[in-house]
Scaffold this motif. Structure first.
Motif, PDB file in Angstrom:
ATOM      1  N   SER A   6       0.552  -1.029   0.084  1.00 29.00           N
ATOM      2  CA  SER A   6       0.328   0.110  -0.146  1.00 29.00           C
ATOM      3  C   SER A   6       0.823   1.157  -0.495  1.00 29.00           C
ATOM      4  CB  SER A   6      -1.167  -0.346   1.260  1.00 29.00           C
ATOM      5  OG  SER A   6      -0.201   0.058   1.686  1.00 29.00           O
ATOM      6  N   ALA A   7       0.621   2.383  -0.483  1.00 27.40           N
ATOM      7  CA  ALA A   7       1.028   3.794  -0.131  1.00 27.40           C
ATOM      8  C   ALA A   7       1.580   4.115   0.881  1.00 27.40           C
ATOM      9  CB  ALA A   7      -0.058   4.626  -1.493  1.00 27.40           C
ATOM     10  N   LYS A   8       2.377   4.493   1.515  1.00 24.47           N
ATOM     11  CA  LYS A   8       3.048   5.426   1.397  1.00 24.47           C
ATOM     12  C   LYS A   8       1.804   6.630   2.926  1.00 24.47           C
ATOM     13  CE  LYS A   8       6.559   8.171   4.885  1.00 24.47           C
ATOM     14  NZ  LYS A   8       7.546   8.256   4.982  1.00 24.47           N
ATOM     15  N   PRO A  65       0.249  11.703  -2.974  1.00 24.35           N
ATOM     16  CA  PRO A  65      -0.053  10.239  -2.881  1.00 24.35           C
ATOM     17  C   PRO A  65       1.150   9.848  -3.905  1.00 24.35           C
ATOM     18  CG  PRO A  65      -2.058  11.258  -3.764  1.00 24.35           C
ATOM     19  CD  PRO A  65      -1.678  12.085  -2.690  1.00 24.35           C
ATOM     20  N   TYR A  66       0.707  10.240  -5.143  1.00 29.34           N
ATOM     21  CA  TYR A  66       1.258  10.154  -6.682  1.00 29.34           C
ATOM     22  C   TYR A  66       3.580  10.430  -6.615  1.00 29.34           C
ATOM     23  CZ  TYR A  66       4.129  10.887 -10.227  1.00 29.34           C
ATOM     24  OH  TYR A  66       4.703  11.203 -11.769  1.00 29.34           O
ATOM     25  N   ALA A  67       3.550  11.676  -5.719  1.00 28.37           N
ATOM     26  CA  ALA A  67       4.898  11.319  -5.269  1.00 28.37           C
ATOM     27  C   ALA A  67       5.483   9.940  -3.864  1.00 28.37           C
ATOM     28  CB  ALA A  67       5.090  12.553  -4.830  1.00 28.37           C
ATOM     29  N   PRO A  69       1.540   4.640  -8.127  1.00 35.62           N
ATOM     30  CA  PRO A  69       2.557   4.061  -9.365  1.00 35.62           C
ATOM     31  C   PRO A  69       3.032   3.901  -8.572  1.00 35.62           C
ATOM     32  CG  PRO A  69       2.247   6.873  -9.405  1.00 35.62           C
ATOM     33  CD  PRO A  69       0.999   6.139  -7.982  1.00 35.62           C
ATOM     34  N   ILE A  70       3.450   2.614  -8.156  1.00 39.34           N
ATOM     35  CA  ILE A  70       5.027   2.147  -7.423  1.00 39.34           C
ATOM     36  C   ILE A  70       4.973   0.804  -8.375  1.00 39.34           C
ATOM     37  CG2 ILE A  70       5.401   0.277  -5.037  1.00 39.34           C
ATOM     38  CD1 ILE A  70       3.112   1.731  -3.535  1.00 39.34           C
ATOM     39  N   THR A  71       5.924   1.425  -7.936  1.00 39.43           N
ATOM     40  CA  THR A  71       7.164   0.353  -9.556  1.00 39.43           C
ATOM     41  C   THR A  71       7.666  -1.256  -8.194  1.00 39.43           C
ATOM     42  OG1 THR A  71       8.483   2.120 -10.214  1.00 39.43           O
ATOM     43  CG2 THR A  71       9.500   0.059 -10.359  1.00 39.43           C
ATOM     44  N   TRP A 114      -1.610  13.529 -11.625  1.00 34.99           N
ATOM     45  CA  TRP A 114      -0.970  13.416 -11.563  1.00 34.99           C
ATOM     46  C   TRP A 114       0.365  14.838 -11.870  1.00 34.99           C
ATOM     47  CZ3 TRP A 114       1.104   8.335 -13.683  1.00 34.99           C
ATOM     48  CH2 TRP A 114       0.891   7.127 -13.617  1.00 34.99           C
ATOM     49  N   TYR A 115      -0.038  15.440 -12.700  1.00 34.00           N
ATOM     50  CA  TYR A 115       0.755  16.874 -13.385  1.00 34.00           C
ATOM     51  C   TYR A 115      -0.383  18.247 -13.709  1.00 34.00           C
ATOM     52  CZ  TYR A 115       4.257  13.096 -14.232  1.00 34.00           C
ATOM     53  OH  TYR A 115       4.823  11.718 -14.206  1.00 34.00           O
TER      54      TYR A 115
END
Length: 375
Positions: free
Chosen positions: A69-71, A78-80, A132-134, A319-320
């Motif tokens: 899960s995202a931090k 969240p994206y960064a 978008p976690i790698t 995102w941008y």
């Protein structure tokens, strides 16, 4: 007819210089967070990735469950946070059921999912769900041995008289940039060795916007890996955050061709930027210069115009939010994918004009190159 770009005075200073670019150290991605699942540690490759990350001084967290899960932190980031995270996981069984990937290759297989770059036109925005976690896959042995069953069964190169010499082709960069994370995973080197030792008419293919090719130069590839560098005209390259500069990519192109690899250029996404004829002609001139000292380079070109879907546009604008990437539906042609979904492409007259331009200029700048497709 397009005149050759000016290489004199100020323009010369902006021109590509392979030697100067080659001397610059390549900046490598350093994730702020490396997550390791228990399942990944059951595989030697997963343990090796974790050891690499620790050896490079990165913060490694060993999880107690296989859930990623995202931090939890700033709700506006969240994206960064996701883009700064590498997770070492096991590829699910669905990843071992390969899908065709026309017009690039017979089959798609994944060494990882997600990418550390920050491209404002990223097509993964409409393909992947969640942050978008790698994710790097630990069960590499299973992924590579699974490829055997697909040899000779494709419909792109396996069934094409024009491309039959490529053998059964396997694309490894649909959902990731494998070179961008190679210093952490080692997965790409392992795949190149696998294809080099494989006694079958096969080819590994991958595209990259990075340039850290040193670990690949001396591998026993036996000509069975084609590395393609994704490049764009200077006015469009500014949308490619977190990637290697174009000069470094071109220097890497020359180095890989010099090491005997088949190489390629993926010019994407092609955009009708201001003075696009001059800008793209300069790009082709830089490519020719990068390969000038390589005798008879095996070079292919893939020409991909910009397109977007309503879903990908929504994600990318989230995102941008400050991007000026042209994504106005009124300026595009509305098309339908083979799955019935909507996509927006360049108008037909623009497509015809740009396609004719590229075919003409490639014939002049890179007469030894083979154009695989325009889309």
């Amino acid at each position: 007819m397009i005149e050759a770009p000016d290489r004199s005075s100020d323009a010369r200073e902006r021109a590509f210089h392979p030697g100067a670019a080659a001397r610059k150290p390549t900046r490598l991605w350093r994730p702020r967070r490396v997550l390791v699942t228990p399942a990944a540690l059951e595989h030697a490759h997963g343990r090796a990735i974790a050891e690499r990350a620790e050896g490079q001084g990165l913060p490694v967290e060993y999880l107690t469950s296989n859930r990623i899960s995202a931090k939890q932190g700033d709700p506006g980031r969240p994206y960064a946070e996701a883009k700064a995270t590498l997770a070492i996981v096991v590829a699910p069984p669905s990843k071992l059921k390969l899908q065709p990937i026309p017009p690039s290759a017979d089959w798609r297989f994944d060494l990882a999912e997600g990418c550390p770059a920050h491209c404002q036109y990223c097509y993964l925005a409409g393909s992947l769900s969640g942050p978008p976690i790698t994710r790097a896959y630990a069960n590499l042995d299973a992924i590579l041995t699974n490829l055997d069953a697909y040899v000779g069964r494709g419909n792109v190169t396996s069934a094409s008289a024009e491309r039959a010499a490529e053998g059964t082709t396997f694309e490894a960069s649909c959902y990731t940039d494998p070179l961008g994370i190679e210093h952490l995973t080692g997965s790409l080197s392992a795949a190149i060795r696998h294809f080099g030792a494989w006694e079958a008419p096969v080819q590994l293919r991958f595209t990259t916007k990075f340039a850290a090719i040193e670990p690949l130069l001396d591998l026993p590839h036996r000509g069975r890996t084609r590395i393609r560098f994704s490049v764009n005209a200077a006015p469009a390259a500014r949308y490619e955050g977190g990637t290697a500069p174009l000069a470094e990519r071109f220097a890497a192109l020359g180095a890989m061709a010099g090491a005997g690899y088949p190489v390629g250029l993926t010019i994407a996404p092609i955009l009708p930027v201001e003075d696009w004829r001059e800008a793209y002609d300069a790009l082709l001139a830089d490519a020719a210069e990068a390969l000038a000292d390589v005798p008879a380079p095996d070079l292919t070109l893939e020409l991909i115009t910009h397109r977007f879907t309503p879903g990908s546009k929504e994600v990318l604008e989230g995102w941008y939010p400050g991007s000026d990437l042209p994504m106005r539906e009124a300026e595009r042609s509305r098309k339908f994918t083979k799955f019935g979904s909507v996509k927006y492409v360049l108008p037909a007259d623009v497509m015809r004009e740009m396609r004719a331009f590229f075919h003409e200029r490639i014939g002049m700048r890179l007469p030894f190159a083979k154009i695989l497709y325009w889309t």
